[in-house]
Design a protein around this motif. Structure first.
Motif, PDB file in Angstrom:
ATOM      1  N   MET A   1       0.835  -1.193   0.000  1.00 27.21           N
ATOM      2  CA  MET A   1       0.000   0.000   0.000  1.00 27.21           C
ATOM      3  C   MET A   1       0.871   1.245   0.000  1.00 27.21           C
ATOM      4  O   MET A   1       1.836   1.332   0.762  1.00 27.21           O
ATOM      5  CB  MET A   1      -0.903  -0.006   1.247  1.00 27.21           C
ATOM      6  CG  MET A   1      -1.814   1.220   1.352  1.00 27.21           C
ATOM      7  SD  MET A   1      -2.732   1.227   2.899  1.00 27.21           S
ATOM      8  CE  MET A   1      -3.621  -0.297   2.757  1.00 27.21           C
ATOM      9  N   LEU A   6      -2.253   7.333   0.508  1.00 24.89           N
ATOM     10  CA  LEU A   6      -3.378   7.156   1.415  1.00 24.89           C
ATOM     11  C   LEU A   6      -3.473   8.319   2.387  1.00 24.89           C
ATOM     12  O   LEU A   6      -4.556   8.819   2.685  1.00 24.89           O
ATOM     13  CB  LEU A   6      -3.213   5.830   2.172  1.00 24.89           C
ATOM     14  CG  LEU A   6      -4.376   5.410   3.070  1.00 24.89           C
ATOM     15  CD1 LEU A   6      -5.681   5.377   2.285  1.00 24.89           C
ATOM     16  CD2 LEU A   6      -4.089   4.054   3.679  1.00 24.89           C
ATOM     17  N   SER A  77     -16.511  -0.692   2.387  1.00 22.26           N
ATOM     18  CA  SER A  77     -15.092  -0.857   2.079  1.00 22.26           C
ATOM     19  C   SER A  77     -14.845  -2.207   1.427  1.00 22.26           C
ATOM     20  O   SER A  77     -14.145  -2.319   0.415  1.00 22.26           O
ATOM     21  CB  SER A  77     -14.254  -0.738   3.353  1.00 22.26           C
ATOM     22  OG  SER A  77     -12.921  -1.153   3.131  1.00 22.26           O
ATOM     23  N   TYR A  81     -13.616  -2.793  -2.457  1.00 23.71           N
ATOM     24  CA  TYR A  81     -12.366  -3.526  -2.689  1.00 23.71           C
ATOM     25  C   TYR A  81     -12.613  -4.738  -3.587  1.00 23.71           C
ATOM     26  O   TYR A  81     -11.851  -5.002  -4.516  1.00 23.71           O
ATOM     27  CB  TYR A  81     -11.798  -3.970  -1.341  1.00 23.71           C
ATOM     28  CG  TYR A  81     -10.381  -4.491  -1.400  1.00 23.71           C
ATOM     29  CD1 TYR A  81      -9.301  -3.627  -1.240  1.00 23.71           C
ATOM     30  CD2 TYR A  81     -10.112  -5.840  -1.592  1.00 23.71           C
ATOM     31  CE1 TYR A  81      -7.992  -4.096  -1.276  1.00 23.71           C
ATOM     32  CE2 TYR A  81      -8.816  -6.324  -1.637  1.00 23.71           C
ATOM     33  CZ  TYR A  81      -7.754  -5.448  -1.465  1.00 23.71           C
ATOM     34  OH  TYR A  81      -6.469  -5.931  -1.513  1.00 23.71           O
ATOM     35  N   TYR A 106     -10.089   1.958  -5.289  1.00 21.70           N
ATOM     36  CA  TYR A 106      -9.181   1.253  -4.372  1.00 21.70           C
ATOM     37  C   TYR A 106      -8.881   2.120  -3.150  1.00 21.70           C
ATOM     38  O   TYR A 106      -8.993   1.658  -2.009  1.00 21.70           O
ATOM     39  CB  TYR A 106      -7.886   0.902  -5.094  1.00 21.70           C
ATOM     40  CG  TYR A 106      -6.849   0.260  -4.195  1.00 21.70           C
ATOM     41  CD1 TYR A 106      -6.880  -1.106  -3.946  1.00 21.70           C
ATOM     42  CD2 TYR A 106      -5.868   1.023  -3.573  1.00 21.70           C
ATOM     43  CE1 TYR A 106      -5.940  -1.698  -3.115  1.00 21.70           C
ATOM     44  CE2 TYR A 106      -4.929   0.441  -2.742  1.00 21.70           C
ATOM     45  CZ  TYR A 106      -4.966  -0.922  -2.520  1.00 21.70           C
ATOM     46  OH  TYR A 106      -4.035  -1.494  -1.685  1.00 21.70           O
ATOM     47  N   TRP A 107      -8.508   3.384  -3.384  1.00 23.39           N
ATOM     48  CA  TRP A 107      -8.157   4.252  -2.254  1.00 23.39           C
ATOM     49  C   TRP A 107      -9.372   4.603  -1.415  1.00 23.39           C
ATOM     50  O   TRP A 107      -9.286   4.721  -0.186  1.00 23.39           O
ATOM     51  CB  TRP A 107      -7.464   5.504  -2.780  1.00 23.39           C
ATOM     52  CG  TRP A 107      -6.181   5.182  -3.479  1.00 23.39           C
ATOM     53  CD1 TRP A 107      -5.914   5.263  -4.816  1.00 23.39           C
ATOM     54  CD2 TRP A 107      -4.990   4.680  -2.866  1.00 23.39           C
ATOM     55  NE1 TRP A 107      -4.637   4.852  -5.077  1.00 23.39           N
ATOM     56  CE2 TRP A 107      -4.043   4.485  -3.896  1.00 23.39           C
ATOM     57  CE3 TRP A 107      -4.625   4.378  -1.554  1.00 23.39           C
ATOM     58  CZ2 TRP A 107      -2.766   4.000  -3.652  1.00 23.39           C
ATOM     59  CZ3 TRP A 107      -3.350   3.894  -1.297  1.00 23.39           C
ATOM     60  CH2 TRP A 107      -2.438   3.712  -2.338  1.00 23.39           C
ATOM     61  N   SER A 109     -11.954   2.692  -0.873  1.00 17.69           N
ATOM     62  CA  SER A 109     -12.242   1.527  -0.027  1.00 17.69           C
ATOM     63  C   SER A 109     -11.286   1.470   1.160  1.00 17.69           C
ATOM     64  O   SER A 109     -11.690   1.089   2.267  1.00 17.69           O
ATOM     65  CB  SER A 109     -12.157   0.237  -0.847  1.00 17.69           C
ATOM     66  OG  SER A 109     -10.816  -0.088  -1.175  1.00 17.69           O
ATOM     67  N   GLN A 110     -10.026   1.859   0.953  1.00 21.14           N
ATOM     68  CA  GLN A 110      -9.057   1.851   2.052  1.00 21.14           C
ATOM     69  C   GLN A 110      -9.363   2.939   3.079  1.00 21.14           C
ATOM     70  O   GLN A 110      -9.216   2.722   4.288  1.00 21.14           O
ATOM     71  CB  GLN A 110      -7.642   2.048   1.495  1.00 21.14           C
ATOM     72  CG  GLN A 110      -7.153   0.929   0.588  1.00 21.14           C
ATOM     73  CD  GLN A 110      -7.162  -0.421   1.284  1.00 21.14           C
ATOM     74  OE1 GLN A 110      -6.396  -0.664   2.212  1.00 21.14           O
ATOM     75  NE2 GLN A 110      -8.031  -1.297   0.845  1.00 21.14           N
ATOM     76  N   PHE A 113     -12.156   1.755   5.147  1.00 21.57           N
ATOM     77  CA  PHE A 113     -11.656   0.718   6.060  1.00 21.57           C
ATOM     78  C   PHE A 113     -10.980   1.352   7.275  1.00 21.57           C
ATOM     79  O   PHE A 113     -11.228   0.958   8.428  1.00 21.57           O
ATOM     80  CB  PHE A 113     -10.684  -0.183   5.305  1.00 21.57           C
ATOM     81  CG  PHE A 113     -10.171  -1.362   6.080  1.00 21.57           C
ATOM     82  CD1 PHE A 113     -10.962  -2.004   7.028  1.00 21.57           C
ATOM     83  CD2 PHE A 113      -8.894  -1.840   5.857  1.00 21.57           C
ATOM     84  CE1 PHE A 113     -10.481  -3.107   7.741  1.00 21.57           C
ATOM     85  CE2 PHE A 113      -8.400  -2.928   6.558  1.00 21.57           C
ATOM     86  CZ  PHE A 113      -9.195  -3.559   7.502  1.00 21.57           C
ATOM     87  N   LEU A 114     -10.154   2.349   7.041  1.00 21.34           N
ATOM     88  CA  LEU A 114      -9.466   3.020   8.147  1.00 21.34           C
ATOM     89  C   LEU A 114     -10.439   3.770   9.048  1.00 21.34           C
ATOM     90  O   LEU A 114     -10.260   3.802  10.274  1.00 21.34           O
ATOM     91  CB  LEU A 114      -8.408   3.979   7.601  1.00 21.34           C
ATOM     92  CG  LEU A 114      -7.172   3.335   6.964  1.00 21.34           C
ATOM     93  CD1 LEU A 114      -6.215   4.414   6.480  1.00 21.34           C
ATOM     94  CD2 LEU A 114      -6.477   2.407   7.958  1.00 21.34           C
ATOM     95  N   MET A 139     -10.291  -8.801   2.089  1.00 25.49           N
ATOM     96  CA  MET A 139      -9.311  -8.507   1.044  1.00 25.49           C
ATOM     97  C   MET A 139      -8.719  -9.787   0.469  1.00 25.49           C
ATOM     98  O   MET A 139      -8.532  -9.909  -0.748  1.00 25.49           O
ATOM     99  CB  MET A 139      -8.192  -7.626   1.620  1.00 25.49           C
ATOM    100  CG  MET A 139      -8.610  -6.223   1.970  1.00 25.49           C
ATOM    101  SD  MET A 139      -7.255  -5.281   2.712  1.00 25.49           S
ATOM    102  CE  MET A 139      -8.118  -3.773   3.174  1.00 25.49           C
TER     103      MET A 139
END
Length: 324
Positions: A1, A6, A77, A81, A106-107, A109-110, A113-114, A139
């Motif tokens: 990553m 991010l 998320s 992903y 992609y970003w 979804s990250q 997630f965070l 994932m």
């Protein structure tokens, strides 16, 4: 990553007022927002409400934040992903005509997630760690280097286990700010496994209209292995086992009235399933389609969410307190 990328996303999203709407639009495309499939969380909400019904320590703040962490951020998320790596061209759960995915998905979804993990950390470390584990397994389900999705029985088992039992335990822990040991407590394991039985029965049905897409990618889903009619026979057996297991659960708790209400909630779901199955027996290719599958999901979600909300109100004696 790429951590720097991010970090740039997080800074941008948390300081939106300093950016123009056009810049935000350029960063996050409409297709990416669609692929998060936030409304799709409705189908997994019965697990949350079942855990809420059995949680001993209710707290208004935790009820809200656990719900948001799981249903507004963790599940979307996972959806985003999954979509990013699948790059589906045909119908997927919640989107009949999926738009092409873009890199920002992609970003996005990250970031979601965070945020889910961050919300979990405000409750306790155990809940945040469970959110992290769920996300990592999700994932692994989709990522091409592992792609659990291409293994029929393993993917079926893991999807049902984590969306059912593990999520039930995770929500239970978050609602009462409990630790890891809830995972092995019988009063959590038993109802948690009941939710997995529900999902193990329904999960293959969500794949019956995706055989061509899955074959193109090389994913051997359980429905693809069983065939369309075999999928329905398998799900019918799983539904019978699930019904018997829930009957035992409610009778063991001396909740005969709840059992009858549960059976009433299941009646329209089973009627829809049997009607769909009757059409499948006439022409499997024609009726194993997106519309019928989503109809099954919506019937199940509406009936089971209504039942488990009622069960929460009844089991916590809120209805009695209100004079009902």
């Amino acid at each position: 990553m790429n951590i720097s990328k991010l970090a740039e996303w997080i800074v941008t999203i948390t300081t939106l007022k300093s950016y123009s709407p056009n810049l935000i639009y350029d960063m996050i495309t409409l297709s990416s927002l669609k692929h998060l499939r936030i409304p799709f969380s409705l189908f997994l909400m019965p697990v949350y409400f079942f855990a809420l019904a059995l949680t001993p320590n209710h707290n208004d703040s935790r009820i809200l934040w656990v719900f948001l962490a799981v249903h507004l951020f963790l599940y979307p998320s996972s959806n985003g992903y999954n979509s990013y790596f699948d790059k589906d061209e045909e119908s997927i759960g919640g989107i009949k005509n999926p738009p092409k995915v873009t890199k920002d998905l992609y970003w996005l979804s990250q970031v979601f997630f965070l945020i889910a993990i961050g919300i979990g950390a405000t409750i306790n470390f155990s809940f945040a760690a469970m959110l992290l584990i769920y996300g990592l397994v999700s994932m692994a389900y989709s990522h091409p280097s592992i792609r659990i999705k291409k293994y029929p029985w393993l993917s079926w088992f893991i999807a049902g286990l984590f969306q059912g039992y593990f999520t039930f335990a995770m929500v239970y822990a978050g609602l009462s700010a409990l630790s890891w040991d809830v995972l092995i407590k019988p009063h959590v394991m038993i109802p948690g496994l009941l939710t997995s039985f529900m999902l193990w029965g329904n999960y293959p049905l969500t794949q019956v209209y995706q055989h061509r897409e899955d074959s193109r990618r090389g994913d051997r889903t359980l429905s693809l292995v069983l065939g369309i009619k075999g999928t329905f026979l398998f799900s019918a057996l799983a539904f019978m086992v699930t019904g018997a297991a829930f009957a035992w659960f409610f009778l063991d708790r001396n909740q005969t009235q709840i059992l009858w209400i549960y059976l009433a909630a299941m009646a329209p779901i089973m009627l829809y399933f049997l009607t769909w199955f009757s059409f499948i027996r006439l022409n499997a290719t024609k009726y194993a389609n997106y519309n019928w599958a989503m109809g099954m999901n919506y019937f199940s979600a509406i009936a089971l969410n209504a039942f488990f909300i009622y069960y929460f109100l009844e089991n916590t004696q809120i209805l009695q307190a209100l004079g009902y």
